[in-house]
Design an enzyme around this catalytic site. Structure first.
Site, mmCIF file in Angstrom:
data_model
loop_
_atom_site.group_PDB
_atom_site.id
_atom_site.type_symbol
_atom_site.label_atom_id
_atom_site.label_comp_id
_atom_site.label_asym_id
_atom_site.label_seq_id
_atom_site.Cartn_x
_atom_site.Cartn_y
_atom_site.Cartn_z
ATOM 1 N N GLU A 19 30.520 48.338 29.733
ATOM 2 C CA GLU A 19 30.319 46.900 29.936
ATOM 3 C C GLU A 19 28.937 46.652 30.537
ATOM 4 O OE1 GLU A 19 34.713 45.044 30.312
ATOM 5 O OE2 GLU A 19 33.840 45.615 32.201
ATOM 6 N N HIS A 66 31.660 33.558 32.906
ATOM 7 C CA HIS A 66 31.688 34.621 31.900
ATOM 8 C C HIS A 66 30.948 34.113 30.674
ATOM 9 C CE1 HIS A 66 32.975 37.716 29.177
ATOM 10 N NE2 HIS A 66 33.429 38.397 30.211
ATOM 11 N N ARG A 83 26.019 40.058 33.513
ATOM 12 C CA ARG A 83 26.566 38.762 33.081
ATOM 13 C C ARG A 83 25.669 37.578 33.389
ATOM 14 N NH1 ARG A 83 32.902 39.524 34.587
ATOM 15 N NH2 ARG A 83 33.232 41.005 32.901
ATOM 16 N N HIS A 96 34.678 31.923 35.767
ATOM 17 C CA HIS A 96 35.473 33.138 35.590
ATOM 18 C C HIS A 96 35.882 33.794 36.902
ATOM 19 C CE1 HIS A 96 36.950 36.680 33.636
ATOM 20 N NE2 HIS A 96 36.023 37.469 34.153
ATOM 21 N N ARG A 100 28.641 39.758 40.235
ATOM 22 C CA ARG A 100 29.639 40.837 40.139
ATOM 23 C C ARG A 100 29.419 41.662 38.879
ATOM 24 N NH1 ARG A 100 35.104 41.324 37.645
ATOM 25 N NH2 ARG A 100 34.607 39.401 36.553
HETATM 26 C C1 LIG Z 1 40.826 36.475 31.614
HETATM 27 C C2 LIG Z 1 40.397 37.367 32.737
HETATM 28 C C3 LIG Z 1 39.996 38.664 32.480
HETATM 29 C C4 LIG Z 1 39.581 39.500 33.520
HETATM 30 N N1 LIG Z 1 39.245 40.800 33.246
HETATM 31 C C5 LIG Z 1 38.919 41.631 34.262
HETATM 32 C C6 LIG Z 1 38.668 43.011 34.024
HETATM 33 O O1 LIG Z 1 38.762 43.480 32.913
HETATM 34 N N2 LIG Z 1 38.328 43.794 35.078
HETATM 35 C C7 LIG Z 1 38.210 43.312 36.352
HETATM 36 O O2 LIG Z 1 37.882 44.082 37.257
HETATM 37 N N3 LIG Z 1 38.478 42.012 36.602
HETATM 38 C C8 LIG Z 1 38.834 41.170 35.607
HETATM 39 N N4 LIG Z 1 39.108 39.858 35.875
HETATM 40 C C9 LIG Z 1 39.112 39.415 37.274
HETATM 41 C C10 LIG Z 1 40.380 39.939 37.953
HETATM 42 O O3 LIG Z 1 41.465 39.825 37.051
HETATM 43 C C11 LIG Z 1 40.693 39.164 39.215
HETATM 44 O O4 LIG Z 1 39.575 39.119 40.048
HETATM 45 C C12 LIG Z 1 41.824 39.855 39.975
HETATM 46 O O5 LIG Z 1 42.918 40.075 39.120
HETATM 47 C C13 LIG Z 1 42.242 39.038 41.159
HETATM 48 O O6 LIG Z 1 43.391 39.633 41.679
HETATM 49 P P1 LIG Z 1 44.026 39.126 43.027
HETATM 50 O O7 LIG Z 1 45.158 40.042 43.319
HETATM 51 O O8 LIG Z 1 42.972 38.956 44.050
HETATM 52 O O9 LIG Z 1 44.551 37.643 42.686
HETATM 53 P P2 LIG Z 1 45.461 37.062 41.501
HETATM 54 O O10 LIG Z 1 45.784 38.076 40.495
HETATM 55 O O11 LIG Z 1 44.810 35.804 41.061
HETATM 56 O O12 LIG Z 1 46.819 36.689 42.251
HETATM 57 C C14 LIG Z 1 46.877 35.635 43.187
HETATM 58 C C15 LIG Z 1 48.279 35.545 43.742
HETATM 59 O O13 LIG Z 1 48.290 34.646 44.846
HETATM 60 C C16 LIG Z 1 49.366 33.728 44.723
HETATM 61 N N5 LIG Z 1 49.016 32.503 45.454
HETATM 62 C C17 LIG Z 1 47.886 31.747 45.336
HETATM 63 N N6 LIG Z 1 47.941 30.695 46.176
HETATM 64 C C18 LIG Z 1 49.127 30.777 46.829
HETATM 65 C C19 LIG Z 1 49.775 29.972 47.816
HETATM 66 N N7 LIG Z 1 49.238 28.842 48.301
HETATM 67 N N8 LIG Z 1 51.009 30.359 48.266
HETATM 68 C C20 LIG Z 1 51.591 31.494 47.773
HETATM 69 N N9 LIG Z 1 51.028 32.286 46.838
HETATM 70 C C21 LIG Z 1 49.815 31.931 46.380
HETATM 71 C C22 LIG Z 1 49.505 33.542 43.219
HETATM 72 O O14 LIG Z 1 50.766 33.016 42.888
HETATM 73 C C23 LIG Z 1 49.311 34.981 42.747
HETATM 74 O O15 LIG Z 1 50.501 35.697 42.884
HETATM 75 C C24 LIG Z 1 39.539 39.007 34.846
HETATM 76 C C25 LIG Z 1 39.946 37.692 35.112
HETATM 77 C C26 LIG Z 1 40.387 36.878 34.077
HETATM 78 C C27 LIG Z 1 40.826 35.477 34.385
#
Ligand SMILES: Cc1cc2nc3c(=O)[nH]c(=O)nc-3n(C[C@H](O)[C@H](O)[C@H](O)COP(=O)(O)OP(=O)(O)OC[C@H]3O[C@@H](n4cnc5c(N)ncnc54)[C@H](O)[C@@H]3O)c2cc1C
Length: 496
Positions: A104, A219, A265, A326, A361
């Site tokens: 990437e 993105h 990016r 993104h 990032r």
């Molecule tokens: C389409 C897409 C593709 C991506 N591809 C990649 C990739 O290939 N590689 C990479 O490294 N990153 C990628 N990313 C980025 C990466 O997916 C995210 O940065 C990462 O998954 C974030 O994970 P997280 O656990 O921090 O939060 P999230 O996975 O967003 O989870 C957040 C959690 O918090 C909960 N929550 C939020 N607010 C509240 C509240 N007020 N009360 C209770 N619960 C709450 C939600 O319900 C959820 O369960 C991608 C993102 C997207 C959108």
């Protein structure tokens, strides 16, 4: 534990091996950004690579704003986290004994570990969710919306949340926010609707420091069809040789950067923006027609299917794409153990600002950050041995209302990929009228207005150059003026 994306699930599992964990999510287990992650996890897992090379690539992309110590933690502990996921049962794609690694933008080596081709996030979320629901020390509360952090005298003692219209006060020795980012505040976004920055708002209201909120990554290649959501088309496809063409069907990236379509990016998104402006078009094209059809289908099955659903055949058609919001680089400021400035409050994953991304990032470093710092937070949390504190709650909190419909268009138009003073001031005035539910949007706009330069993902039309005076972080805290903190120990690699 608030949030059940990869950061929250992983931290819960590790902490649950030694203690009792309550895991809250405002949605269901499957509704997270994490489940949508396509590209994979960046980690130096093979011999042709090294954590040092990964560190250099990460610092270079971060344009001088990365914290080198945090990056060193990220790249050196990353490979072990990947192996730990395998121990837990996640099956990464391999060719024989070797990992099948993707490439990437901004990475000098093939180092993206994938599971199930372009469904890495879903594979990991499914496996971790399954383990979480089997772990007897973990209690899961779905549809539990956290509305307040219970903080008194600088110590976090739990949360207030609403489930089935009932308010609950939950006491905890340690609270870990893993609530994800805020890119769904934008109209054109690759994120699911729940990514509204709740954790940043909760932490800010409770007195936590937020850092570098102006840095929102767009993105470069999200599908740009009318009346269709901005589905992300992973840059791993550019890693396999896809080209970007402008409205005249000319390949343009080599004119902007020697790494062409594989530049980081921010460089690709800016180039696309320039081409769209020059040719007065709202998109450019991704050209996959010269690539091996079978390889594309095999490596990127869900992208292939998504394009087909929209009537596009990647082997024959040009794919219209444009940048979309993104990833939130800024967030709750944390130290190397994911600890915030509030005692017993930790933040991990996209909600946090650990300093690993700086101003831009590097692709696939975010899932890695989720894992590495969730593990650190889980370990640190286990050391907190204080008794549960009694909480004196404030008056009942109304659940913040849904996003005002006018907020996403304002964010996209005036606080988007390219900003200027006039637009940001206008946005701030409009966001101020929208009250509490626009808090995170206001913090992004306020920081963006302060940073009078262009750096990484933050592009100012009225301050087009990087300015060394701005080798600094912007810290926001409730009831305080924003602090501009200059970076003291610059490394050689930064900004290259
Ligand atoms: C389409 C897409 C593709 C991506 N591809 C990649 C990739 O290939 N590689 C990479 O490294 N990153 C990628 N990313 C980025 C990466 O997916 C995210 O940065 C990462 O998954 C974030 O994970 P997280 O656990 O921090 O939060 P999230 O996975 O967003 O989870 C957040 C959690 O918090 C909960 N929550 C939020 N607010 C509240 C509240 N007020 N009360 C209770 N619960 C709450 C939600 O319900 C959820 O369960 C991608 C993102 C997207 C959108």
């Amino acid at each position: 534990m608030i949030g059940a994306g990869i950061a929250g699930l992983y931290a819960a599992l590790l902490a649950g091996e030694h203690g009792r964990v309550l895991l809250l999510t405002k949605a269901s287990l499957s509704e997270t950004n994490s489940a949508w992650a396509q590209g994979g996890i960046a980690a130096a897992v093979e011999e042709h690579d090294s954590p040092q090379l990964h560190l250099e690539d990460t610092l270079r992309a971060g344009r001088g704003l990365c914290d080198p110590q945090a990056v060193a933690v990220l790249v050196s502990e990353g490979p072990d986290c990947v192996r730990d996921l395998e121990r837990l049962g996640v099956q990464f794609d391999r060719a024989g004994r070797e990992y099948l690694l993707g490439r990437e933008g901004g990475h000098s080596r093939r180092r993206i570990v994938q599971a199930g081709g372009s469904s890495t996030g879903r594979q990991i979320v499914e496996k971790l969710s399954q383990l979480v629901t089997q772990q007897r020390h973990i209690e899961l509360l779905e549809s539990a919306y956290v509305t307040e952090l219970l903080v008194s005298e600088g110590v976090c003692a739990g949360v207030r949340c609403v489930q089935n219209q009932k308010e609950l006060l939950l006491r905890a020795r340690v609270t870990i926010l893993a609530t994800g980012g805020a890119a769904a505040l934008y109209e054109r976004t690759t994120n699911p609707p729940g990514a509204t920055g709740d954790g940043m708002a909760l932490a800010y209201r409770a007195g936590a420091e937020l850092m570098d909120m102006e840095f929102v990554q767009f993105h470069p290649t999200a599908l740009a069809l009318p009346h269709t959501r901005s589905w992300l088309i992973t840059e791993a496809i550019r890693g396999e040789g896809a080209y970007l063409l402008n409205a005249q069907h000319e390949r343009f990236m080599p004119r902007y950067d020697e790494r062409a379509e594989l530049a980081p990016r921010d460089v690709v998104a800016r180039a696309i923006f320039e081409e769209m402006r020059t040719h007065q078009s709202d998109h450019v094209f991704l050209d996959l027609r010269h690539l091996n059809r079978e390889l594309l289908r095999e490596r990127f099955p869900n992208i292939w299917e998504m394009l087909n659903t929209h009537g596009l055949d990647p082997a024959r058609d040009l794919i219209p794409v444009a940048p979309a919001a993104h990833y939130t680089l800024g967030g709750i400021r944390t130290d190397l153990h994911a600890h915030t400035n509030i005692q017993n409050l930790y933040a991990v994953g996209e909600v946090a600002c650990t300093g690993v991304h700086g101003a831009n990032r590097l692709a696939s470093n975010s899932l890695l950050e989720c894992l590495v710092f969730a593990r650190r937070a889980g370990q640190a949390a286990l050391k907190v041995a204080e008794p549960l504190r009694t909480v004196t709650p404030s008056a009942p909190q109304a659940r913040p209302s849904a996003l005002p419909p006018t907020l996403p268009p304002i964010m996209t138009r005036y606080v988007g990929l390219v900003r200027d003073r006039e637009g940001l001031e206008y946005a701030l005035a409009r966001l101020a009228e929208m009250g509490e539910s626009a808090l995170v949007g206001r913090l992004i706009a306020q920081s963006a207005l302060l940073r009078t330069e262009s750096r990484g993902v933050h592009i100012r039309r009225d301050h087009t150059e990087e300015n060394s005076e701005w080798l600094a972080h912007i810290i926001m805290q409730k009831e305080r003026e924003p602090q501009i903190q200059k970076i003291k120990n610059l490394t050689n690699i930064s900004g290259g």
